[in-house]
Motif scaffolding. Structure first.
Motif, PDB file in Angstrom:
ATOM      1  N   LEU A   1       1.481   6.619  -6.908  1.00 17.51           N
ATOM      2  CA  LEU A   1       0.520   7.645  -7.313  1.00 17.51           C
ATOM      3  C   LEU A   1       0.980   8.987  -7.081  1.00 17.51           C
ATOM      4  O   LEU A   1       0.698  10.192  -7.878  1.00 17.51           O
TER       5      LEU A   1
ATOM      6  N   SER B   1      -5.566  -2.985  -2.067  1.00 17.68           N
ATOM      7  CA  SER B   1      -5.098  -2.268  -2.968  1.00 17.68           C
ATOM      8  C   SER B   1      -5.178  -2.237  -4.435  1.00 17.68           C
ATOM      9  O   SER B   1      -4.808  -1.489  -5.309  1.00 17.68           O
TER      10      SER B   1
ATOM     11  N   SER C   1      -6.193   0.604  -6.627  1.00 21.04           N
ATOM     12  CA  SER C   1      -5.380   1.537  -7.017  1.00 21.04           C
ATOM     13  C   SER C   1      -4.703   1.124  -8.461  1.00 21.04           C
ATOM     14  O   SER C   1      -3.926   1.952  -9.253  1.00 21.04           O
TER      15      SER C   1
ATOM     16  N   ILE D   1      -2.639   3.395 -11.359  1.00 20.18           N
ATOM     17  CA  ILE D   1      -1.441   3.476 -11.615  1.00 20.18           C
ATOM     18  C   ILE D   1      -0.912   3.022 -12.912  1.00 20.18           C
ATOM     19  O   ILE D   1      -0.024   3.406 -13.692  1.00 20.18           O
TER      20      ILE D   1
ATOM     21  N   CYS E   1       2.269   1.847  -3.484  1.00 13.16           N
ATOM     22  CA  CYS E   1       1.162   2.383  -4.479  1.00 13.16           C
ATOM     23  C   CYS E   1       0.812   3.657  -4.364  1.00 13.16           C
ATOM     24  O   CYS E   1       0.730   4.448  -5.173  1.00 13.16           O
ATOM     25  N   ARG E   2       0.702   4.194  -2.787  1.00 14.62           N
ATOM     26  CA  ARG E   2       0.917   5.744  -2.528  1.00 14.62           C
ATOM     27  C   ARG E   2       2.175   6.225  -2.950  1.00 14.62           C
ATOM     28  O   ARG E   2       1.868   7.425  -3.678  1.00 14.62           O
TER      29      ARG E   2
ATOM     30  N   GLU F   1       0.836  -1.037   0.014  1.00 16.38           N
ATOM     31  CA  GLU F   1      -0.045   0.050   0.165  1.00 16.38           C
ATOM     32  C   GLU F   1       0.781   1.187   0.153  1.00 16.38           C
ATOM     33  O   GLU F   1       0.441   2.230  -0.644  1.00 16.38           O
TER      34      GLU F   1
END
Length: 489
Positions: A410, A464, A467, A471, A406-407, A403
């Motif tokens: 992004l 997740s 996302s 992405i 992913c953040r 996670e």
């Protein structure tokens, strides 16, 4: 366990009923059984052929048709040489469409399935496979004398299916007057269909001057008849199929040095390319409507697929279906539409297929290859700490991102961050395995100068998973900015 799962996912790229789904062609075995094929096979480091050698690809097609389908076949130099596994995929997809209850059936007890192969070519591959595999009846059409002569030879060389296949000559009458008349009929029919569809009074058709203006916004097809003028009065078919001319010029067709499938200008090229050709098929279908239960065509560029689907819904079809044909690293699409009444509710693929996304890279810079794109994918995602496993033999990158990763991806999608700094920051966290976002990015060759990038999400239930699309869109922006020429509008 991991290996077994991966094999299952990759097997999905070929139709499960395809003879080669579980048993791909064994070049070493074929070379031992057919001496004429032996000179074209290199046994080390693994059995293979030179795909840039037309004689090798032609001989492979010949021995596969003989060994696996009991079909005798040949084509002269320069004619388009088909690949048997890919063409078999198309046949089995048609079988799926015809056996489904999506649209109403036409006189199910009136004899064998009957299809029309548009531009059957000297190879006549679709009628031969359809007749031998499934007992279907075919009309194969073409324009050139060479194609017609060799298609007839290939049919007569196989008496066990010859009575199921008719080869029909198409008169090459393509002048401005016939094209203008066709456009008038098609546009008028389109307005009529749209009016009937809504079941209400609507405004009259646009003035002819405005209609012509709209028609010329896209390149028009100028060539021999495709369906109108070929189908005889009173004829009915279960389907039509087509491997259209993909290119606008022979120069464009010759840009890919990695394969040599041959092909004459009539088979490979038409003004406006496949988009113009299939647009004419759609216009013909507006007039013929339920003469065919299914209208289908193969498509080479995904950007054309989106355009053609939009066009189909505008002309009042009842259903549109698509599929993907993958052979090695070459990707094509199948497009099907019908005017028959729907027999059951259709679920939009946009609702059911969010775990798979793709985009095209077109107008690539000369130095850009599939491998360099894979390396760019790895660089973009690993810069934020995601784990990337690049496999150049299968042209894939497998990604695992927490996670936090992913953040970070992004957050940094607008620019590339320093790989070392990002990795040091995010790798301090120890995410639970169940929360990881796992997906695969694959790169496929398209027509010359373009590549298809496809993303496949492995676990939809991951926290997740939401996302994934964001992405993937970020990856698309990054690759297009880095690898594509600026488009001139």
């Amino acid at each position: 366990m991991t290996r077994k799962k991966r094999k299952t996912r990759e097997a999905a790229t070929i139709h499960p009923r395809n003879k080669y789904a579980e048993n791909p062609p064994d070049f070493a075995l074929l070379a031992s059984l057919y001496p004429s094929f032996q000179p074209f096979v290199f046994l080390h480091p693994r059995p293979r052929i030179d795909w840039t050698d037309f004689n090798a690809t032609r001989e492979l097609t010949r021995v596969l048709l003989l060994h696996d389908h009991a079909l005798h076949w040949w084509i002269p130099d320069g004619q388009l040489c088909p690949t048997v596994p890919n063409r078999s995929n198309y046949i089995h997809w048609l079988e799926d469409l015809l056996s489904s209850d999506i649209v109403a059936k036409k006189n199910s007890d009136s004899g064998p399935v009957r299809g029309l192969d548009i531009g059957t070519g000297a190879n006549c591959i679709y009628p031969l496979l359809g007749a031998s595999l499934l007992g279907w009846s075919f009309v194969g059409t073409d324009v050139t004398d060479v194609a017609l002569e060799w298609a007839e030879r290939n049919v007569k060389s196989n008496p066990h299916v010859s009575e199921l296949i008719e080869i029909r000559k198409v008169d090459d009458i393509s002048d401005d007057l016939s094209t203008e008349l066709h456009n008038s009929v098609a546009v008028d029919s389109e307005f009529k269909i749209l009016n009937e569809k809504d079941g209400m009074e609507v405004a009259p058709p646009l003035p002819s001057s405005l209609s012509k203006e709209t028609v010329h916004l896209e390149k028009r097809y100028h060539g021999p008849p495709i369906l109108l003028g070929v189908v005889k009065d009173g004829e009915e078919f279960d389907f039509c199929m087509c491997n259209p001319p993909f290119f606008e010029s022979m120069d464009e067709a010759g840009l890919n040095p990695k394969t040599s499938c041959g092909g004459t200008p009539q088979e490979m090229v038409c003004p406006g390319g496949e988009r113009a050709f299939i647009s004419r098929m759609i216009e013909d279908s507006i007039v013929l409507r339920q003469t065919f239960r299914w209208y289908t065509s193969m498509i080479g560029k995904k950007s054309n697929l989106s355009f053609l689907i939009s066009k189909l819904w505008k002309v009042g079809v009842t259903v549109v279906k698509t599929t993907e044909f993958v052979q090695g690293q070459i990707c094509r699409w199948g497009l099907a539409w019908s005017f028959m009444p729907t027999a059951r509710k259709i679920i939009s693929p946009h609702v059911t297929n969010k775990s798979v996304m793709s985009f095209m890279l077109e107008g690539l810079l000369p130095q850009v290859s599939a491998t360099s794109i894979l390396q760019s994918v790895e660089r973009f995602l690993s810069a934020s700490g995601a784990s990337c496993k690049l496999n150049t033999s299968s042209f894939t990158v497998d990604i695992t991102a927490s996670e936090d990763h992913c953040r970070a991806i992004l957050k940094n999608r607008a620019c590339e961050v320093d790989k070392g700094a990002s990795s040091a920051t995010v790798e301090k966290s120890e995410p639970q395995p169940s929360s990881d976002l796992c997906f695969r990015v694959s790169v496929f060759q398209q027509i010359p100068g373009s590549l298809l990038v496809k993303g496949s999400l492995h676990h939809k239930s991951s926290p997740s998973a939401g996302s994934f699309s964001l992405i993937f869109h970020g990856l698309e922006e990054f690759l297009k900015a880095e690898s594509c020429k600026e488009k001139v509008l």
